[in-house]
Write a protein that holds these residues in place. Structure first.
Motif, mmCIF file in Angstrom:
data_model
loop_
_atom_site.group_PDB
_atom_site.id
_atom_site.type_symbol
_atom_site.label_atom_id
_atom_site.label_comp_id
_atom_site.label_asym_id
_atom_site.label_seq_id
_atom_site.Cartn_x
_atom_site.Cartn_y
_atom_site.Cartn_z
ATOM 1 N N ASP A 50 0.825 -1.203 0.000
ATOM 2 C CA ASP A 50 0.000 0.000 0.000
ATOM 3 C C ASP A 50 0.863 1.258 0.000
ATOM 4 O O ASP A 50 1.749 1.408 0.837
ATOM 5 N N THR A 51 0.628 2.147 -0.960
ATOM 6 C CA THR A 51 1.254 3.470 -1.011
ATOM 7 C C THR A 51 2.735 3.429 -1.379
ATOM 8 O O THR A 51 3.473 4.365 -1.111
ATOM 9 N N CYS B 59 -7.136 3.465 -2.634
ATOM 10 C CA CYS B 59 -7.119 2.042 -2.275
ATOM 11 C C CYS B 59 -8.279 1.239 -2.865
ATOM 12 O O CYS B 59 -8.073 0.271 -3.600
ATOM 13 N N TRP C 283 0.644 -2.980 4.538
ATOM 14 C CA TRP C 283 0.131 -1.614 4.644
ATOM 15 C C TRP C 283 1.230 -0.560 4.662
ATOM 16 O O TRP C 283 0.960 0.620 4.469
ATOM 17 N N HIS D 185 2.007 3.206 4.052
ATOM 18 C CA HIS D 185 0.864 4.088 4.280
ATOM 19 C C HIS D 185 1.060 4.852 5.589
ATOM 20 O O HIS D 185 1.580 4.307 6.556
ATOM 21 N N GLU E 290 2.138 8.112 -3.696
ATOM 22 C CA GLU E 290 1.986 9.120 -2.643
ATOM 23 C C GLU E 290 2.550 10.449 -3.102
ATOM 24 O O GLU E 290 3.631 10.508 -3.694
ATOM 25 N N HIS F 153 -2.577 10.535 -0.906
ATOM 26 C CA HIS F 153 -2.881 10.057 -2.246
ATOM 27 C C HIS F 153 -4.276 10.557 -2.585
ATOM 28 O O HIS F 153 -5.224 9.788 -2.684
#
Length: 515
Positions: A9-10, A49, A164, A167, A278, A289
């Motif tokens: 994520d990110t 997401c 994750w 993030h 990001e 984001h």
């Protein structure tokens, strides 16, 4: 074939080593890249997401599958009617299962985003902890590696593991942040002058309101500053971001080592990507984001496919074609010798995985719907952004950037390039007519939810009051003007006015964690 899809994520592409980052943030990802293929221009069709993962696993743009945002009707997946899956429009996992691939996930994404359609991809879905947010890499690894050990002797499985990091709010131990700081200088941009100018960019996750959206009481830990007022604050922030990437890569290295230990490394495909990137100052947005801009929509993608990428020469280990994340599902089908469903809207790039030239699209259309409503057109050199609803952010109605010359999107050339701007608008309109303007098309969810807009995380009325309370009345006036309803429209009863509970839920979550 065994396949592990590593969903980070990110993960911003240009903060990783395969994409040339000067800090050694991802040595284990770099090792994978040296055995695989790196895709330089890979973008999520929809962000952040929920829209991105829905597009990835449905094989369709958000304008078609219904998910363009994080809230209400903008987040409603268009389910097939009846008891069976529509054969022309299965989820990726359903399609793999139909052809003998056992599918599993270690992810709490479905629960975190109430994205229960995501569970339809998997025969088996495991949450690594009882948390509803911010599972950390060590917990995800423990569960994923246990699953791999138990299934190592089997073939034909697909494991989706969601990490994750990185993030916000950067929950890694502070030692990793210090490690990032010690690994090399922070990026030179934004400079002090740029940061000073960003005081005029309002919005949650802007320079002066860095924590307004989620933690209005301030920074949740030592890995983030309270605001971005100078270079020291920015370096603090980017050290936290890079430290979180380093933390993830450390555990990714453990996963790769396990494949070696079990003797299946040369029989297991590994794919590493992200749901979105990001912004770290671009367009005045920090650690967020929330825009359809380059750092948010561009994704890393590294594919190692045993027997295919192992012996490629170095010059064939990179692909420069413009690609969507909805192209991955057809690519997997071709690599697995499976048919591709007619209802999917992506195009296979399996030839690039094999080291061949792959034709590039002339342009991509990219959408964002959680913090703003925006769509963008990305050509090889330029990015055009159209804002339909600014949310609470200072997002201009239209912007045009020469990304090849201006990677941080600092110079809007819209007024200077009228012919190019017209061409980009035409690309956007042509795309819209293809997917929402033909007979039988379903309504564009970005249009049908425009009355409420992207207000799930931030209430505009409350944020305008916050701007006035913090001495920025001129910015409050500007946002009020942007949000003023046209005189020709009136509220209508058929659109449910659902009041977001985000602030209340976040505060309760914070208090629960402190007990």
């Amino acid at each position: 074939m065994r396949i592990i899809y590593v969903d980070v994520d990110t993960l911003r592409a240009d903060h990783t080593q395969p994409y040339g980052y000067h800090r050694p943030t991802t040595p284990h990802l770099q090792e994978l890249a040296e055995r695989g293929v790196v895709f330089d221009r890979y973008y999520c069709s929809d962000s952040p997401c929920l829209p991105s993962r829905t597009a990835l696993t449905s094989g369709q743009f958000g304008i078609t599958n219904g998910v363009i945002g994080h809230f209400g009707e903008a987040a409603r997946f268009r389910l097939d009617p009846g008891h069976g899956t529509e054969p022309d429009r299965p989820l990726l996992g359903q399609h793999l299962q139909r052809h003998g691939v056992y599918t599993a996930a270690v992810s709490m994404f479905a629960e975190r985003h109430r994205a229960y359609h995501f569970l339809g991809n998997f025969r088996e879905s495991i949450r690594a902890t009882g948390e509803l947010n911010d599972e950390q890499a060590h917990d995800v690894n423990a569960t994923a590696m246990d699953w791999i050990r138990r299934h190592a002797h089997e073939d034909n499985w697909y494991l989706h593991a969601t990490y994750w990091e990185p993030h916000t709010p950067y929950l890694q131990p502070a030692a990793w942040t210090q490690k990032a700081a010690d690994s090399g200088p922070a990026p030179q941009w934004p400079d002090a002058e740029t940061i000073t100018g960003h005081a005029e960019i309002y919005g949650p996750r802007s320079a002066l309101d860095l924590h307004y959206s989620v933690f209005p009481q301030g920074s949740p830990n030592a890995n983030m500053p309270e605001a971005i007022r100078d270079r020291a604050d920015f370096e603090h922030l980017v050290n936290g971001f890079d430290g979180s990437i380093m933390y993830w890569d450390h555990y990714f290295g453990q996963l790769l080592a396990l494949l070696d230990e079990l003797g299946i490394a040369e029989e297991t495909a590994v794919i590493v990507s992200a749901d979105h990137g990001e912004s770290l100052g671009e367009n005045g947005s920090y650690a967020e984001h929330g825009l359809a801009n380059e750092p948010t929509q561009r994704l890393p993608l590294v594919i190692y496919w045993p027997g295919v990428t192992d012996d490629l020469p170095a010059e064939r280990r990179r692909c420069d074609a413009l690609l969507y994340n909805i192209d991955l599902a057809p690519t997997l089908c071709e690599l697995l010798s499976l048919p591709t469903p007619d209802g999917w809207q992506g195009t296979s790039f399996a030839d690039a995985v094999r080291g061949a030239e792959h034709p590039s699209r002339p342009y991509l259309v990219l959408g964002h719907g959680a913090h703003t409503y925006q769509r963008a057109v990305r050509t090889r050199d330029h990015l055009y952004i159209r804002t339909y609803h600014p949310g609470c952010f200072r997002a201009e109605p239209e912007q045009l950037f020469h990304v090849a010359k201006d990677p941080h999107l600092t110079q809007d050339v819209l007024a200077d390039e009228p012919d190019l701007a017209a061409a980009m608008r035409n690309h956007l309109q042509e795309w819209w007519h293809t997917y929402a303007g033909a007979p039988g098309s379903l309504p564009d969810p970005m249009q049908t939810t425009l009355q409420v807009g992207p207000t799930h995380y931030n209430d505009p009325t409350r944020y305008i009051a916050h701007l006035r309370d913090t001495g920025r009345a001129h910015l409050a006036d500007h946002l009020e003007q942007r949000l003023r309803r046209p005189a020709s429209t009136v509220p209508v009863s058929w659109h449910a006015q659902i009041a977001p509970q985000t602030e209340e839920l976040v505060l309760r979550y914070v208090m629960d964690r402190r007990r």
